[in-house]
Design a protein around this motif. Structure first.
Motif: not given
Length: 508
Positions: A99-107
């Protein structure tokens, strides 16, 4: 004659340092442009397999973990690797990031709390999210603030306290958020850290979006100067080769002159801005950082820092002290406390525990008036009631050093957890998970966790920009990468300007 000798020496100063640092300067420029647009590139990641070995996760290092949260459904460990569900013994980790946006920076999870028995709330780089504890299904919450970057979360009885970098928000239902601009500190003076001023000057953010675009333009200028400079170095060799083969070389001479003209024009137009940008960047890394880390300067009028909010981009951590009925705030200017209604000026604590310029990573309540404070400056027990702090490792009372001091220490603390079955674990940026009891151990990261935790393009660019990417080659001397490259670049820029100026005067 004297002018010719000076010009000859200047050309050497311009040519050879320029050739040596050309590639590195291009890397500075490209990485800087990427860093200026974090949101735009947040979905792009870089596999750690492509990076040097010191960028591979081992034993929860590299700020993989900030802390953990327990509820009736399990234990949740969180940090740069996102959120993973496990047991109280920290075994059998399950991916909990759906459910978090794509990309490790967004989680990248800065804080996690159990809001209700069956609801988790996570504060991330890109906003606030909620999820049922039974399943990983994160949903973004709408906030009444433009900057969604969450610094910390805490509970005040049944109220969720959300701390962004600029404001404090309160909610009891995750639907309606009360936005509070914190009152100024007592005896407030409109000043800001010199480090922060130089940081925003270097990125261009000091002058808003236009400033960032102008700094991006400087990055393109640096790339263009590097390429045209290299071509000017290569052209004479190509011309000599044509001459030796008795082939026409007039075309090469024409392009050589055109190339030099563009190199000179672009150089003298932007040289002052490039010098300012280089000097500001050199002070954002040790050893020059040490000299400015604790310096305060006046706010530049009409700049991005000139805000009616005295806490703009300064808030880092928050706790509610139920015994004294007061908020405790960790900020980039130190620790402050305020009463429940947050109407009166915030008061600084008389005794301040040490916190690195990189910020407070751990603020945990040990007892009603004792807190654990962790940062790259170490791990300290802070006794608010008796106004003193002591080093958790050595037991020695903390005494504020006079003069300059290092922004990091041997213990670069990034996180802290207290397992149900074992003793406390602190997380060190380099060493990873370190039990306070040497007889105990902590579960290793799983292969799935490592595979699903690449490095964000923004962080990769930061490592390039600061030179840390070369640590495996240079060892501890990598810390000199930025100042040495900066000095070389200054020599190239200043000598290049005077070469043009002397040539221009000669023509006149």
């Amino acid at each position: 004659m004297k002018s010719s000798i000076i010009l000859k020496k200047l050309r050497k100063f311009h040519k050879w340092p320029g050739i040596v640092i050309c590639l590195f300067v291009i890397l500075f420029a490209l990485s800087g442009i990427v860093m200026n647009h974090r949101t735009l590139v947040s979905s792009i990641s870089v596999s750690r397999k492509l990076l040097p070995s010191n960028y591979r996760y081992k034993n929860w290092n590299l700020a993989a973990t900030r802390g953990s949260v327990d509820n009736d459904f399990g234990t949740y460990i969180f940090g740069n690797v996102g959120i993973w569900k496990t047991t109280g013994k920290f075994e059998n980790f399950e991916d909990f990031n759906n459910g978090f946006p794509k990309g490790i920076d967004n989680r990248k999870i800065n804080a996690l709390v159990s809001f209700q028995p069956n609801v988790l709330v996570a504060g991330t780089q890109s906003g606030l999210f909620k999820s049922p504890s039974e399943t990983s299904s994160w949903e973004k919450l709408e906030l009444s603030t433009k900057n969604p970057r969450i610094a910390d979360l805490t509970m005040k009885e049944d109220t969720l306290i959300v701390l962004t970098r600029n404001y404090l928000l309160k909610t009891v239902d995750l639907l309606n958020f009360e936005k509070i601009q914190l009152p100024p500190p007592t005896n407030y003076k409109k000043k800001v850290g010199l480090f922060k001023t130089l940081w925003e000057l270097h990125s261009g953010e000091l002058f808003g979006s236009i400033g960032k675009i102008l700094v991006d333009l400087l990055g393109l200028v640096v790339i263009l100067l590097s390429v045209t400079g290299l071509l000017h170095f290569i052209f004479p060799m190509a011309i000599r080769k044509k001459k030796s083969k008795q082939k026409p070389f007039s075309e090469f001479v024409f392009y050589k002159r055109k190339n030099l003209r563009w190199h000179n024009v672009i150089g003298y137009v932007f040289v002052l801005f490039l010098i300012i940008n280089t000097i500001s960047g050199m002070h954002l890394r040790p050893p020059l950082l040490i000299a400015i880390a604790n310096k305060q300067v006046g706010i530049i009028p009409f700049s991005h820092l000139d805000s009616a909010n005295p806490w703009m981009d300064k808030l880092r951590r928050v706790k509610w002290n139920s015994k004294d009925q007061q908020y405790i705030f960790s900020t980039s200017d130190g620790f402050y406390y305020g009463n429940e209604n947050l109407k009166n000026d915030l008061q600084p604590f008389n005794n301040q525990p040490p916190v690195s310029v990189m910020g407070c990573n751990v603020l945990e309540e040990l007892s009603p008036n004792k807190y654990l404070v962790g940062s790259f400056s170490g791990l300290y027990v802070w006794d608010i009631q008796n106004s003193f702090s002591y080093d958790l490792f050595s037991g020695k009372a903390y005494e504020r050093p006079s003069g300059m001091n290092k922004p990091i220490t041997e213990h670069m603390v990034t996180g802290w957890i207290l397992p149900k079955t074992n003793g406390p674990i602190y997380f060190d940026y380099n060493k990873g998970a370190v039990p306070l009891n040497p007889q105990e151990s902590f579960s290793p990261m799983t292969d799935e966790m490592v595979k699903k935790s690449p490095m964000s393009l923004w962080n990769f660019s930061l490592e390039l920009h600061t030179g840390r990417i070369f640590e495996h080659l240079l060892g501890p001397f990598y810390i000199l990468y930025v100042p040495v490259a900066g000095i070389c670049l200054l020599i190239v820029l200043i000598s290049g300007f005077f070469i043009w100026w002397l040539g221009y005067r000669k023509k006149k």
